[in-house]
Design a protein around this motif. Sequence first.
Motif, PDB file in Angstrom:
ATOM      1  N   HIS A  97       0.666  -1.106   0.059  1.00  0.00           N
ATOM      2  CA  HIS A  97      -0.194   0.075  -0.078  1.00  0.00           C
ATOM      3  C   HIS A  97       0.755   1.294  -0.117  1.00  0.00           C
ATOM      4  N   ASP A  98       1.862   1.311   0.740  1.00  0.00           N
ATOM      5  CA  ASP A  98       2.752   2.382   0.852  1.00  0.00           C
ATOM      6  C   ASP A  98       4.033   2.470  -0.066  1.00  0.00           C
ATOM      7  N   SER A  99       4.104   1.681  -1.199  1.00  0.00           N
ATOM      8  CA  SER A  99       5.084   1.737  -1.902  1.00  0.00           C
ATOM      9  C   SER A  99       5.474   2.913  -2.726  1.00  0.00           C
ATOM     10  N   SER A 100       4.455   3.665  -3.120  1.00  0.00           N
ATOM     11  CA  SER A 100       4.325   4.979  -3.724  1.00  0.00           C
ATOM     12  C   SER A 100       4.981   6.033  -3.083  1.00  0.00           C
ATOM     13  N   PHE A 101       4.334   5.731  -1.822  1.00  0.00           N
ATOM     14  CA  PHE A 101       4.694   6.947  -0.670  1.00  0.00           C
ATOM     15  C   PHE A 101       6.280   6.565  -0.199  1.00  0.00           C
ATOM     16  N   GLY A 102       6.783   5.337  -0.235  1.00  0.00           N
ATOM     17  CA  GLY A 102       8.061   5.160  -0.017  1.00  0.00           C
ATOM     18  C   GLY A 102       9.227   5.699  -1.319  1.00  0.00           C
ATOM     19  N   CYS A 103       8.503   5.287  -2.309  1.00  0.00           N
ATOM     20  CA  CYS A 103       9.167   6.097  -3.688  1.00  0.00           C
ATOM     21  C   CYS A 103       9.339   7.459  -3.717  1.00  0.00           C
ATOM     22  N   ALA A 104       8.205   7.940  -3.242  1.00  0.00           N
ATOM     23  CA  ALA A 104       8.226   9.437  -3.107  1.00  0.00           C
ATOM     24  C   ALA A 104       9.185   9.865  -2.137  1.00  0.00           C
ATOM     25  N   ILE A 105       9.600   9.012  -1.242  1.00  0.00           N
ATOM     26  CA  ILE A 105      10.763   9.500  -0.399  1.00  0.00           C
ATOM     27  C   ILE A 105      12.230   9.413  -0.647  1.00  0.00           C
ATOM     28  N   CYS A 106      12.222   8.226  -1.601  1.00  0.00           N
ATOM     29  CA  CYS A 106      13.498   7.697  -2.245  1.00  0.00           C
ATOM     30  C   CYS A 106      13.885   8.518  -3.451  1.00  0.00           C
ATOM     31  N   ASP A 107      12.995   8.801  -4.344  1.00  0.00           N
ATOM     32  CA  ASP A 107      13.555   9.462  -5.362  1.00  0.00           C
ATOM     33  C   ASP A 107      14.090  10.812  -5.334  1.00  0.00           C
ATOM     34  N   PRO A 108      13.671  11.749  -4.382  1.00  0.00           N
ATOM     35  CA  PRO A 108      14.389  12.925  -4.267  1.00  0.00           C
ATOM     36  C   PRO A 108      15.886  12.750  -3.886  1.00  0.00           C
ATOM     37  N   VAL A 109      16.106  11.701  -2.943  1.00  0.00           N
ATOM     38  CA  VAL A 109      17.504  11.403  -2.494  1.00  0.00           C
ATOM     39  C   VAL A 109      18.120  11.049  -3.755  1.00  0.00           C
ATOM     40  N   ILE A 110      17.896  10.310  -4.674  1.00  0.00           N
ATOM     41  CA  ILE A 110      18.510  10.070  -5.814  1.00  0.00           C
ATOM     42  C   ILE A 110      18.753  11.176  -6.789  1.00  0.00           C
ATOM     43  N   ALA A 111      17.766  12.163  -6.807  1.00  0.00           N
ATOM     44  CA  ALA A 111      17.821  13.285  -7.839  1.00  0.00           C
ATOM     45  C   ALA A 111      18.648  14.261  -7.025  1.00  0.00           C
ATOM     46  N   LEU A 112      18.747  14.409  -5.745  1.00  0.00           N
ATOM     47  CA  LEU A 112      19.968  15.134  -5.307  1.00  0.00           C
ATOM     48  C   LEU A 112      21.225  14.831  -5.588  1.00  0.00           C
ATOM     49  N   TRP A 113      21.548  13.383  -5.795  1.00  0.00           N
ATOM     50  CA  TRP A 113      22.745  12.946  -6.077  1.00  0.00           C
ATOM     51  C   TRP A 113      23.007  13.184  -7.610  1.00  0.00           C
ATOM     52  N   CYS A 114      21.769  13.173  -8.399  1.00  0.00           N
ATOM     53  CA  CYS A 114      22.168  13.393  -9.797  1.00  0.00           C
ATOM     54  C   CYS A 114      22.445  14.897 -10.162  1.00  0.00           C
ATOM     55  N   LEU A 115      21.582  15.611  -9.362  1.00  0.00           N
ATOM     56  CA  LEU A 115      21.583  16.931  -9.602  1.00  0.00           C
ATOM     57  C   LEU A 115      22.980  17.511  -9.062  1.00  0.00           C
ATOM     58  N   ARG A 116      23.843  16.820  -8.325  1.00  0.00           N
ATOM     59  CA  ARG A 116      25.294  17.113  -7.812  1.00  0.00           C
ATOM     60  C   ARG A 116      26.210  16.663  -8.763  1.00  0.00           C
ATOM     61  N   GLY A 117      25.780  15.973 -10.013  1.00  0.00           N
ATOM     62  CA  GLY A 117      26.531  15.410 -10.849  1.00  0.00           C
ATOM     63  C   GLY A 117      27.040  13.915 -10.817  1.00  0.00           C
ATOM     64  N   GLY A 118      26.032  13.272 -10.047  1.00  0.00           N
ATOM     65  CA  GLY A 118      26.288  11.700  -9.916  1.00  0.00           C
ATOM     66  C   GLY A 118      27.763  11.209  -9.357  1.00  0.00           C
ATOM     67  N   LEU A 119      28.185  12.131  -8.629  1.00  0.00           N
ATOM     68  CA  LEU A 119      29.664  11.765  -8.073  1.00  0.00           C
ATOM     69  C   LEU A 119      29.903  10.618  -7.067  1.00  0.00           C
ATOM     70  N   PRO A 120      31.029  10.001  -7.330  1.00  0.00           N
ATOM     71  CA  PRO A 120      31.254   8.781  -6.399  1.00  0.00           C
ATOM     72  C   PRO A 120      31.632   9.395  -4.993  1.00  0.00           C
ATOM     73  N   PRO A 121      31.361   8.448  -3.934  1.00  0.00           N
ATOM     74  CA  PRO A 121      31.569   9.071  -2.478  1.00  0.00           C
ATOM     75  C   PRO A 121      32.838   9.702  -2.363  1.00  0.00           C
ATOM     76  N   ARG A 122      34.007   9.353  -2.874  1.00  0.00           N
ATOM     77  CA  ARG A 122      35.093   9.726  -2.451  1.00  0.00           C
ATOM     78  C   ARG A 122      35.119  11.208  -2.974  1.00  0.00           C
ATOM     79  N   ALA A 123      34.347  11.429  -3.905  1.00  0.00           N
ATOM     80  CA  ALA A 123      34.186  12.921  -4.289  1.00  0.00           C
ATOM     81  C   ALA A 123      33.212  13.987  -3.432  1.00  0.00           C
ATOM     82  N   TRP A 124      32.330  13.017  -2.904  1.00  0.00           N
ATOM     83  CA  TRP A 124      31.244  13.684  -1.992  1.00  0.00           C
ATOM     84  C   TRP A 124      32.100  14.485  -0.840  1.00  0.00           C
ATOM     85  N   LEU A 125      33.357  14.008  -0.426  1.00  0.00           N
ATOM     86  CA  LEU A 125      33.940  14.614   0.522  1.00  0.00           C
ATOM     87  C   LEU A 125      34.909  15.812   0.328  1.00  0.00           C
TER      88      LEU A 125
END
Length: 136
Positions: A97-125
């Motif tokens: 039932h709440d799968s779309s709700f969970g997806c609506a929380i997960c997707d912006p996390v992925i979007a933020l990573w993408c908007l920052r250029g999809g950098l690897p973790p080493r580059a995050w630091l």
Amino acid sequence: MPYVMPVVIGIVYALLMSLIREPHRRRFNALMVGGAGAAYLSGGALGGWEFAFTAVATYAAYRGLESWTWIGVAWLLHTVWDIVHHLKGQPIIPFLHDSSFGCAICDPVIALWCLRGGLPPRAWLRGPVAARQPAA
């Protein structure tokens, strides 16, 4: 827990995708978000609007083949569609039932990573500027 796990899933997604070298990482992510854009088609809860959304998401994913920004935009578009489906009571996974709700929380996390250029973790630091400069 329904708020934490989607964030963890988004972070794990970014970490795993970071293992793919560029430019393949960007192109692979464009394909992933293109597939996500069509995820609701089989349910048809919103009739013809499902096709309209899929066309818009596909366009954003296509532009994402050459642009991390467009991939981020496509994930944010998918977030909006997740919210619409959650409110309508037609989740992305029919038996969760709440799968779309969970997806609506997960997707912006992925979007933020993408908007920052999809950098690897080493580059995050180091930050986005240091990550884009060639090593000496």
